[in-house]
Design a protein around this motif. Structure first.
Motif, short mmCIF file in Angstrom:
data_model
loop_
_atom_site.label_atom_id
_atom_site.label_comp_id
_atom_site.label_asym_id
_atom_site.label_seq_id
_atom_site.Cartn_x
_atom_site.Cartn_y
_atom_site.Cartn_z
N PRO A 8 118.31 54.81 62.01
CA PRO A 8 117.72 55.15 63.31
C PRO A 8 117.18 53.89 63.98
O PRO A 8 116.71 52.97 63.30
N PHE A 9 117.25 53.87 65.31
CA PHE A 9 116.74 52.72 66.04
C PHE A 9 115.22 52.70 66.01
O PHE A 9 114.58 53.73 66.16
N ILE A 10 114.67 51.51 65.82
CA ILE A 10 113.24 51.33 66.02
C ILE A 10 113.07 50.13 66.94
O ILE A 10 113.64 49.06 66.70
N TYR A 11 112.35 50.35 68.04
CA TYR A 11 112.21 49.29 69.03
C TYR A 11 110.79 48.76 69.04
O TYR A 11 109.84 49.48 68.74
N THR A 12 110.69 47.49 69.38
CA THR A 12 109.38 46.97 69.70
C THR A 12 109.54 46.19 71.00
O THR A 12 110.65 45.85 71.39
N TYR A 13 108.44 45.96 71.67
CA TYR A 13 108.50 45.32 72.98
C TYR A 13 107.79 43.99 72.90
O TYR A 13 106.67 43.90 72.42
N TYR A 14 108.47 42.95 73.36
CA TYR A 14 107.84 41.64 73.36
C TYR A 14 108.13 41.00 74.70
O TYR A 14 109.29 40.73 75.04
N ASP A 15 107.10 40.78 75.48
CA ASP A 15 107.28 40.20 76.80
C ASP A 15 106.85 38.74 76.76
O ASP A 15 105.67 38.43 76.85
N ALA A 16 107.84 37.86 76.59
CA ALA A 16 107.53 36.44 76.45
C ALA A 16 106.95 35.87 77.74
O ALA A 16 106.22 34.89 77.73
N GLY A 63 116.56 54.71 74.83
CA GLY A 63 116.80 56.09 74.41
C GLY A 63 116.25 56.43 73.05
O GLY A 63 115.37 55.75 72.52
N THR A 64 116.79 57.51 72.50
CA THR A 64 116.30 58.13 71.29
C THR A 64 116.01 57.12 70.18
O THR A 64 116.82 56.26 69.90
N GLY A 65 114.85 57.25 69.57
CA GLY A 65 114.49 56.38 68.47
C GLY A 65 112.98 56.26 68.36
O GLY A 65 112.24 57.10 68.87
N LEU A 118 108.50 58.15 55.64
CA LEU A 118 109.61 57.28 56.02
C LEU A 118 110.94 58.03 55.92
O LEU A 118 111.81 57.87 56.77
N SER A 119 111.08 58.87 54.90
CA SER A 119 112.31 59.65 54.77
C SER A 119 112.44 60.59 55.96
O SER A 119 113.54 60.78 56.52
N TYR A 120 111.31 61.17 56.36
CA TYR A 120 111.31 62.08 57.50
C TYR A 120 111.71 61.35 58.78
O TYR A 120 112.53 61.83 59.56
N LEU A 121 111.17 60.15 58.98
CA LEU A 121 111.51 59.38 60.18
C LEU A 121 112.98 58.97 60.18
O LEU A 121 113.61 58.89 61.24
N ARG A 122 113.52 58.73 59.00
CA ARG A 122 114.94 58.35 58.93
C ARG A 122 115.86 59.50 59.27
O ARG A 122 116.99 59.29 59.69
N ARG A 123 115.38 60.73 59.10
CA ARG A 123 116.24 61.88 59.36
C ARG A 123 116.46 62.12 60.85
O ARG A 123 117.30 62.91 61.24
N GLY A 124 115.69 61.47 61.71
CA GLY A 124 115.89 61.64 63.14
C GLY A 124 114.65 62.19 63.82
O GLY A 124 113.66 62.48 63.17
N VAL A 125 114.73 62.31 65.15
CA VAL A 125 113.53 62.68 65.90
C VAL A 125 113.57 64.15 66.28
O VAL A 125 114.62 64.78 66.31
N ASP A 126 112.39 64.68 66.58
CA ASP A 126 112.26 66.05 67.06
C ASP A 126 112.73 66.07 68.52
O ASP A 126 112.18 65.34 69.35
N PRO A 127 113.74 66.85 68.84
CA PRO A 127 114.24 66.81 70.23
C PRO A 127 113.27 67.44 71.24
O PRO A 127 113.38 67.20 72.44
N ALA A 128 112.30 68.21 70.78
CA ALA A 128 111.43 68.94 71.70
C ALA A 128 110.18 68.18 72.10
O ALA A 128 109.67 68.34 73.20
#
Ligand code: NAG
Ligand code: NAG
Ligand code: NAG
Length: 589
Positions: A108-116, A187-189, A207-217
């Motif tokens: 699954p994608f995990i994003y972080t934001y870095y504004d240089a 998007g999703t992640g 962590l296993s739960y997060l790897r299974r995907g996100v709650d669509p609701a």
């Protein structure tokens, strides 16, 4: 009663069949003198024809399965397929050099934001930020996620960016809004603060739960840690941004304050360590002071602290210590030495600005201490327990036979008369398998131990032939780099684990089970065996093939591990390749 004539007929049929087998499997030349290409490779000469004869209808496919993208590296070839847990890959790939590996798990994608661009940074500070981002990427990658660093560019791609820019927001809120816009654009992640780290075993429930995907609701957020981590679906994320814009609240400090609470679902943040400035001030006052005095040096100290916590979490996860598999201890001292060095490095304490501190998420950890370091054992058998971290080093059958016979001139007579079939597997799996079990069932057990769900994060496997064979030599730096991405932290390299730091101390690390023929002799044999296995043209090819044919299951798992290792390198390179397109990737090492 079967009439006498029928019995005679059956005998004749069996006799003809045997003749067929014998003639069809007579050796054919190994290489074409013109093209130099091998016609029949390896043990094919001895075995597969026999199985063709027996089981024509059980062949799953008449053609080789198509080659998958990025599925070769060096001599390894593989095919990712859910039927991987099959004793012999060639029954699926019809190519014995091509191993069937389990399909890669979805990351699954995990994003972080870095504004240089947002703050004026000195070169040193930028370097410190780069180190933090690297540590963040490595830790999440090791936990089975696909980390990506977003920047202002991704935020600007969001259609709502214009609307936000016109709003004249409080600067903190604006920065948070941009972070969400960038996330909504991707998007999703998951969206994580760069100070939020996974601080638990790979098989941890959250962590296993997060790897299974996100709650669509709903968007998940985590109690007590504010905006450190969110998980959500693209539609919900953009709904939430829309919701925030409509509130027209320009004075709030963060999105969390203005987005309607019913859009969130709140979960418990076990397994997440958030190094927020409040938590640094509370738990690590020395670091907080350092950051005030000198931001760059302070932030580097923070990265070091986080790394030591990640390493310590690994050590705490394996109370039974590290097992370096060492079957046939009388002649495998040199063979496992590189693995033993790795184990010692893992058992060591990482340098830390606050050595007896614990991660913010678990103030009751057992800090690493040099007098109570992790136990290292060298059992000859694999033990299936989550308490133990296993390092396995697989020799090619030819290498093992050569060590056993203490000669580089192994004969086929010796192999057939004096050696047991699949001796390595038999020994290593003797605690987990019935003693009656054949090589193919044992191969399945070992494949499960290498690549099964419960193996990920609790073992590392490599082939002997991928390691250096000079006496006392350390591990190749590239291999250590690779292992760091599997483990999620930097392995201490100040000892003699890394080739780069070699030189003065080429100490031999062996004390238990001293080698019978002398470790120098073992290294010599290892070196010669490696050359013989690599060399396709010399006169040892026949004997190498003979060793493979005699040890079909050992050869199968050896190839499996080699391909598994190679694939994980290719997977990571591919991810880094894709990640190049993102802003944050500029800030690496
Ligand atoms: C993977 O395959 C693609 C196209 O087949 C190629 O462009 C890319 O360089 C390959 N990546 C690696 C890491 O081999
Ligand atoms: C190695 O093999 C040869 C030939 O079979 C045999 O004579 C010799 O005793 C063997 N050596 C060892 C150490 O097993
Ligand atoms: C190890 O044990 C786990 C859980 O009991 C099981 O799922 C797994 O298949 C076992 N692995 C091997 C190699 O036996």
């Amino acid at each position: 009663m079967i009439p006498h004539r029928s019995t005679a007929l059956i005998s004749i049929v069996v006799f003809v069949a045997l003749l067929l087998v014998i003639f069809s499997s007579s050796p054919s030349p190994t290489s074409d003198p013109l093209t130099g290409e091998e016609e029949v490779t390896g043990p094919a000469k001895y075995v597969p024809k026999l199985s063709n004869f027996h089981l024509p209808m059980f062949r799953p496919a008449a053609h080789e399965p198509p080659e998958q993208k990025n599925s070769t590296s060096g001599e390894s070839k593989w095919y990712s397929h859910w039927e991987w847990i099959n004793p012999f890959s060639s029954s699926i790939t019809l190519d014995e050099g091509r191993s069937v590996l389990p399909p890669l798990a979805d990351r699954p994608f995990i994003y972080t934001y870095y504004d240089a661009s947002s703050e004026k940074h000195s070169k040193e500070e930028e370097n410190a930020d780069g180190q933090l981002l690297l540590a963040w990427r490595r830790a999440w990658y090791a936990q089975g996620f696909r980390p990506i660093i977003l920047g202002r560019g991704e935020a600007m791609n969001n259609p709502m960016y214009e609307a936000v820019q016109r709003m004249n927001l409080n600067p903190d809120l604006e920065a948070d809004m941009f972070r969400w816009l960038a996330w909504g654009n991707m998007g999703t992640g998951l969206l994580a603060d760069v100070h939020c780290f996974p601080m638990a075993r790979v098989d941890d429930a959250l962590l296993s739960y997060l790897r299974r995907g996100v709650d669509p609701a709903q968007i998940s957020r985590f109690d007590h840690i504010g905006s450190a981590l969110f998980a959500g679906d693209k539609v919900r994320i953009n709904d939430a941004i829309h919701n925030a814009i409509q509130k027209e609240n320009t004075q709030a400090k963060s999105m969390l304050e203005i987005i309607s609470p019913e859009l969130f679902r709140v979960e418990q943040p076990t397994a997440l360590a958030y190094y927020s400035s409040t938590s640094i001030t509370n738990h690590y006052p020395e670091i907080a002071e350092k950051i005030v005095r000198s931001p760059a040096a302070g932030r580097l100290a923070l990265v070091e602290l986080i790394n030591s916590h990640l390493h310590n979490t690994f050590q705490n996860a394996f109370p039974a210590g590290i097992a370096v598999l060492k079957p046939f201890p009388k002649y495998t001292t040199a063979l496992v030495e590189p693995s033993l060095r790795l184990a010692k490095a893992l058992a060591q304490c990482s340098t830390s600005p606050m050595p007896s501190s614990c991660p913010p998420s678990n103030q009751k950890c057992h800090p690493c201490s040099p007098d109570k370091s992790l136990v290292i054992t060298q059992p000859s058998m694999y033990k299936n327990t989550s308490q133990l971290f296993t390092i396995g080093t697989l020799p090619h059958p030819y290498t093992l036979v050569s060590l056993q016979n203490n000669t580089e001139e192994v004969t086929s007579r010796y192999i057939r008369r004096e050696t047991e079939r699949d001796a390595w597997l038999k020994e290593v799996t003797s605690t987990v398998a019935d003693s009656e079990l054949g090589g193919s069932s044992r191969a399945v057990i070992l494949k499960e131990a290498v690549a099964g769900d419960s193996a990920i994060g609790s073992s590392l496997w490599m082939t002997v032939e991928s390691l250096p064979a000079e006496a006392g030599q350390a591990l190749p730096s590239a291999l250590l780099d690779e292992f760091e991405w599997q483990l999620g932290f930097k392995i201490p390299r100040d000892g003699n684990v890394d080739q780069k730091n070699e030189g003065k101390a080429k100490e031999s690390m062996q004390h238990a089970n001293p080698s019978e023929q002398g470790i120098e002799r073992e290294y010599d044999l290892l070196q010669k065996a490696r050359d013989a296995i690599k060399d396709k043209k010399n006169n040892r090819v026949h004997i190498k093939d003979m060793a493979e044919a005699w040890n079909l299951a050992d050869t199968e798992v050896w190839r499996f591990v080699r391909a598994y290792r190679a694939r994980s390198v290719v997977e990571r390179r591919r991810w880094e390749d894709e990640e190049k397109d993102f802003v944050g990737a500029r800030l690496k090492e």
